[in-house]
Write a protein that holds these residues in place. Structure first.
Motif, PDB file in Angstrom:
ATOM      1  N   ALA A  69     -31.806  -4.384  25.083  1.00  0.00           N
ATOM      2  CA  ALA A  69     -30.562  -4.134  25.814  1.00  0.00           C
ATOM      3  C   ALA A  69     -30.613  -2.798  26.557  1.00  0.00           C
ATOM      4  CB  ALA A  69     -29.372  -4.144  24.859  1.00  0.00           C
ATOM      5  N   LEU A  70     -31.403  -1.855  26.045  1.00  0.00           N
ATOM      6  CA  LEU A  70     -31.545  -0.567  26.719  1.00  0.00           C
ATOM      7  C   LEU A  70     -32.177  -0.748  28.098  1.00  0.00           C
ATOM      8  CD1 LEU A  70     -32.804   1.662  23.752  1.00  0.00           C
ATOM      9  CD2 LEU A  70     -30.503   1.592  24.744  1.00  0.00           C
ATOM     10  N   LEU A  71     -33.192  -1.598  28.175  1.00  0.00           N
ATOM     11  CA  LEU A  71     -33.840  -1.839  29.459  1.00  0.00           C
ATOM     12  C   LEU A  71     -32.934  -2.622  30.401  1.00  0.00           C
ATOM     13  CD1 LEU A  71     -37.553  -2.650  28.546  1.00  0.00           C
ATOM     14  CD2 LEU A  71     -36.661  -0.644  29.738  1.00  0.00           C
ATOM     15  N   VAL A  72     -32.128  -3.527  29.856  1.00  0.00           N
ATOM     16  CA  VAL A  72     -31.194  -4.279  30.691  1.00  0.00           C
ATOM     17  C   VAL A  72     -30.180  -3.328  31.328  1.00  0.00           C
ATOM     18  CG1 VAL A  72     -29.395  -6.044  30.702  1.00  0.00           C
ATOM     19  CG2 VAL A  72     -31.480  -6.398  29.380  1.00  0.00           C
ATOM     20  N   ALA A  73     -29.630  -2.408  30.519  1.00  0.00           N
ATOM     21  CA  ALA A  73     -28.668  -1.436  31.045  1.00  0.00           C
ATOM     22  C   ALA A  73     -29.312  -0.548  32.093  1.00  0.00           C
ATOM     23  CB  ALA A  73     -28.108  -0.592  29.900  1.00  0.00           C
ATOM     24  N   ALA A  74     -30.537  -0.102  31.821  1.00  0.00           N
ATOM     25  CA  ALA A  74     -31.246   0.741  32.789  1.00  0.00           C
ATOM     26  C   ALA A  74     -31.520  -0.020  34.074  1.00  0.00           C
ATOM     27  CB  ALA A  74     -32.557   1.241  32.180  1.00  0.00           C
ATOM     28  N   ARG A  75     -31.794  -1.331  33.965  1.00  0.00           N
ATOM     29  CA  ARG A  75     -32.054  -2.148  35.148  1.00  0.00           C
ATOM     30  C   ARG A  75     -30.848  -2.187  36.072  1.00  0.00           C
ATOM     31  NH1 ARG A  75     -33.135  -8.043  33.592  1.00  0.00           N
ATOM     32  NH2 ARG A  75     -34.936  -7.069  32.603  1.00  0.00           N
ATOM     33  N   TRP A  76     -29.660  -2.419  35.521  1.00  0.00           N
ATOM     34  CA  TRP A  76     -28.453  -2.518  36.347  1.00  0.00           C
ATOM     35  C   TRP A  76     -28.052  -1.161  36.913  1.00  0.00           C
ATOM     36  CZ3 TRP A  76     -26.217  -6.782  38.206  1.00  0.00           C
ATOM     37  CH2 TRP A  76     -26.578  -8.002  37.640  1.00  0.00           C
ATOM     38  N   LEU A  77     -28.145  -0.128  36.089  1.00  0.00           N
ATOM     39  CA  LEU A  77     -27.822   1.214  36.587  1.00  0.00           C
ATOM     40  C   LEU A  77     -28.814   1.627  37.673  1.00  0.00           C
ATOM     41  CD1 LEU A  77     -26.931   3.083  33.274  1.00  0.00           C
ATOM     42  CD2 LEU A  77     -25.368   2.503  35.145  1.00  0.00           C
ATOM     43  N   GLY A  78     -30.092   1.340  37.444  1.00  0.00           N
ATOM     44  CA  GLY A  78     -31.104   1.693  38.428  1.00  0.00           C
ATOM     45  C   GLY A  78     -30.917   0.953  39.740  1.00  0.00           C
ATOM     46  N   ALA A  79     -30.572  -0.336  39.672  1.00  0.00           N
ATOM     47  CA  ALA A  79     -30.354  -1.112  40.889  1.00  0.00           C
ATOM     48  C   ALA A  79     -29.160  -0.581  41.672  1.00  0.00           C
ATOM     49  CB  ALA A  79     -30.141  -2.582  40.533  1.00  0.00           C
ATOM     50  N   ALA A  80     -28.084  -0.237  40.963  1.00  0.00           N
ATOM     51  CA  ALA A  80     -26.903   0.310  41.633  1.00  0.00           C
ATOM     52  C   ALA A  80     -27.229   1.629  42.321  1.00  0.00           C
ATOM     53  CB  ALA A  80     -25.768   0.503  40.624  1.00  0.00           C
ATOM     54  N   PHE A  81     -27.998   2.476  41.643  1.00  0.00           N
ATOM     55  CA  PHE A  81     -28.373   3.763  42.232  1.00  0.00           C
ATOM     56  C   PHE A  81     -29.256   3.567  43.466  1.00  0.00           C
ATOM     57  CE2 PHE A  81     -31.621   7.088  42.550  1.00  0.00           C
ATOM     58  CZ  PHE A  81     -30.816   8.168  42.872  1.00  0.00           C
ATOM     59  N   LEU A  82     -30.229   2.656  43.385  1.00  0.00           N
ATOM     60  CA  LEU A  82     -31.127   2.409  44.511  1.00  0.00           C
ATOM     61  C   LEU A  82     -30.371   1.887  45.725  1.00  0.00           C
ATOM     62  CD1 LEU A  82     -34.179   0.822  42.668  1.00  0.00           C
ATOM     63  CD2 LEU A  82     -34.093   3.077  43.759  1.00  0.00           C
ATOM     64  N   LEU A  83     -29.413   1.000  45.499  1.00  0.00           N
ATOM     65  CA  LEU A  83     -28.622   0.472  46.613  1.00  0.00           C
ATOM     66  C   LEU A  83     -27.760   1.562  47.237  1.00  0.00           C
ATOM     67  CD1 LEU A  83     -27.566  -2.996  45.161  1.00  0.00           C
ATOM     68  CD2 LEU A  83     -29.214  -2.550  47.000  1.00  0.00           C
ATOM     69  N   ALA A  84     -27.199   2.432  46.411  1.00  0.00           N
ATOM     70  CA  ALA A  84     -26.397   3.533  46.939  1.00  0.00           C
ATOM     71  C   ALA A  84     -27.261   4.479  47.767  1.00  0.00           C
ATOM     72  CB  ALA A  84     -25.717   4.288  45.798  1.00  0.00           C
ATOM     73  N   TYR A  85     -28.486   4.766  47.286  1.00  0.00           N
ATOM     74  CA  TYR A  85     -29.371   5.649  48.037  1.00  0.00           C
ATOM     75  C   TYR A  85     -29.830   4.982  49.327  1.00  0.00           C
ATOM     76  CZ  TYR A  85     -32.809   9.259  48.939  1.00  0.00           C
ATOM     77  OH  TYR A  85     -33.517  10.287  49.514  1.00  0.00           O
ATOM     78  N   ALA A  86     -30.026   3.659  49.298  1.00  0.00           N
ATOM     79  CA  ALA A  86     -30.393   2.931  50.515  1.00  0.00           C
ATOM     80  C   ALA A  86     -29.302   3.055  51.566  1.00  0.00           C
ATOM     81  CB  ALA A  86     -30.653   1.460  50.192  1.00  0.00           C
ATOM     82  N   ALA A  87     -28.043   2.967  51.128  1.00  0.00           N
ATOM     83  CA  ALA A  87     -26.923   3.113  52.057  1.00  0.00           C
ATOM     84  C   ALA A  87     -26.918   4.509  52.673  1.00  0.00           C
ATOM     85  CB  ALA A  87     -25.605   2.839  51.339  1.00  0.00           C
ATOM     86  N   ARG A  88     -27.215   5.525  51.861  1.00  0.00           N
ATOM     87  CA  ARG A  88     -27.266   6.900  52.384  1.00  0.00           C
ATOM     88  C   ARG A  88     -28.414   7.058  53.381  1.00  0.00           C
ATOM     89  NH1 ARG A  88     -27.496  11.354  47.974  1.00  0.00           N
ATOM     90  NH2 ARG A  88     -27.513  12.559  49.897  1.00  0.00           N
ATOM     91  N   ALA A  89     -29.554   6.438  53.097  1.00  0.00           N
ATOM     92  CA  ALA A  89     -30.690   6.529  54.008  1.00  0.00           C
ATOM     93  C   ALA A  89     -30.368   5.871  55.349  1.00  0.00           C
ATOM     94  CB  ALA A  89     -31.921   5.875  53.374  1.00  0.00           C
ATOM     95  N   LEU A  90     -29.688   4.734  55.309  1.00  0.00           N
ATOM     96  CA  LEU A  90     -29.286   4.084  56.558  1.00  0.00           C
ATOM     97  C   LEU A  90     -28.311   4.954  57.337  1.00  0.00           C
ATOM     98  CD1 LEU A  90     -28.850   0.365  55.451  1.00  0.00           C
ATOM     99  CD2 LEU A  90     -30.600   1.305  56.970  1.00  0.00           C
ATOM    100  N   LEU A  91     -27.411   5.612  56.623  1.00  0.00           N
ATOM    101  CA  LEU A  91     -26.462   6.506  57.287  1.00  0.00           C
ATOM    102  C   LEU A  91     -27.184   7.662  57.964  1.00  0.00           C
ATOM    103  CD1 LEU A  91     -23.480   7.160  57.834  1.00  0.00           C
ATOM    104  CD2 LEU A  91     -23.467   8.459  55.689  1.00  0.00           C
ATOM    105  N   ARG A  92     -28.190   8.227  57.275  1.00  0.00           N
ATOM    106  CA  ARG A  92     -28.979   9.312  57.876  1.00  0.00           C
ATOM    107  C   ARG A  92     -29.716   8.828  59.118  1.00  0.00           C
ATOM    108  NH1 ARG A  92     -30.539  10.508  52.413  1.00  0.00           N
ATOM    109  NH2 ARG A  92     -32.484   9.391  52.817  1.00  0.00           N
ATOM    110  N   ALA A  93     -30.193   7.573  59.073  1.00  0.00           N
ATOM    111  CA  ALA A  93     -30.938   7.042  60.212  1.00  0.00           C
ATOM    112  C   ALA A  93     -30.074   6.943  61.462  1.00  0.00           C
ATOM    113  CB  ALA A  93     -31.501   5.661  59.858  1.00  0.00           C
ATOM    114  N   TYR A  94     -28.768   6.803  61.292  1.00  0.00           N
ATOM    115  CA  TYR A  94     -27.854   6.695  62.436  1.00  0.00           C
ATOM    116  C   TYR A  94     -27.212   8.030  62.788  1.00  0.00           C
ATOM    117  CZ  TYR A  94     -28.218   1.643  62.390  1.00  0.00           C
ATOM    118  OH  TYR A  94     -28.696   0.355  62.458  1.00  0.00           O
ATOM    119  N   LYS A  95     -27.507   9.087  61.997  1.00  0.00           N
ATOM    120  CA  LYS A  95     -26.925  10.398  62.259  1.00  0.00           C
ATOM    121  C   LYS A  95     -28.027  11.446  62.325  1.00  0.00           C
ATOM    122  CE  LYS A  95     -22.288   9.771  60.359  1.00  0.00           C
ATOM    123  NZ  LYS A  95     -21.276  10.332  59.431  1.00  0.00           N
ATOM    124  N   PRO A  96     -28.587  11.674  63.501  1.00  0.00           N
ATOM    125  CA  PRO A  96     -29.680  12.653  63.620  1.00  0.00           C
ATOM    126  C   PRO A  96     -29.315  14.029  63.110  1.00  0.00           C
ATOM    127  CG  PRO A  96     -29.436  11.370  65.632  1.00  0.00           C
ATOM    128  CD  PRO A  96     -28.259  11.027  64.776  1.00  0.00           C
TER     129      PRO A  96
END
Length: 204
Positions: A69-96
């Protein structure tokens, strides 16, 4: 079996695992290109790896296997963090303006959020527990306790050298990122990588 062979095995095993391009390496590379708080990022990543190596070598891997269950929790938390960082990276790409780099390493961003992000890339990544804790722990298990410190030392040194090379060596690539367009491409690639990693975590 002797101390030097344990050290060499720890070093080579970690080098093989850590060089694969992943979310953590992409973040360290980007900080190195920006010359933004490279030292604390390298220290956080290397120190975190050293702690996880010690945990794996001395038996935390079996505890993780006993509580999936520890790995399952880490999987969901990690996926949420990665998606949030992806959104920030896309925002940076549109804001020089968000991609300006100070030649002396001074930038608008403070070191605290950068360090917290580096910690998140390490501790919210389920693969770090599979690779660093479980796999390295399994590789070190045949060694007697007197030699496991040598294995852990070799593994920790490999991690430190890799993150140092990635962080400070990235400045040699800086001329390629002299234009905002190059940063847009990098952040676009980073965003795609983060989304792919997040989807992979959720599907597996």
């Amino acid at each position: 079996m002797n101390l030097s062979s344990a050290f060499a095995n720890g070093f080579s095993s970690t080098a093989i695992l850590i060089i694969a391009i992943g979310a953590q390496n992409a973040f360290v590379l980007r900080q190195g290109l920006r010359r933004e708080h490279v030292l604390p990022v390298v220290v956080v990543c290397a120190l975190s790896d050293a702690i996880l190596v010690q945990a794996g070598v001395w038996g935390l891997g079996s505890a993780v296997q006993a509580h999936p269950a520890l790995l399952v929790a880490a999987r969901w938390l990690g996926a949420a963090f990665l998606l949030a960082y992806a959104a920030r990276a896309l925002l940076r790409a549109y804001k020089p303006a968000a991609m300006q780099v100070g030649s002396d390493g001074a930038t608008a961003a403070g070191w605290q959020p950068v360090v917290l992000t580096a910690m998140a890339f390490t501790w919210l990544n389920p693969h770090v527990y599979l690779d660093t804790v479980l796999l390295l722990g399994a590789i070190a298990s045949p060694y007697p306790p007197s030699l496991r410190m040598g294995f852990a030392a070799g593994a920790s040194l490999a991690s430190l050298l890799w993150f140092s090379a990635l962080g400070w060596g990235a400045r040699w690539l800086a001329p390629l990122f002299a234009s905002p367009h190059a940063w847009r491409v990098l952040d676009g690639v980073v965003a795609a990588m983060m989304v792919a990693l997040a989807v992979g975590l959720l599907l597996h």
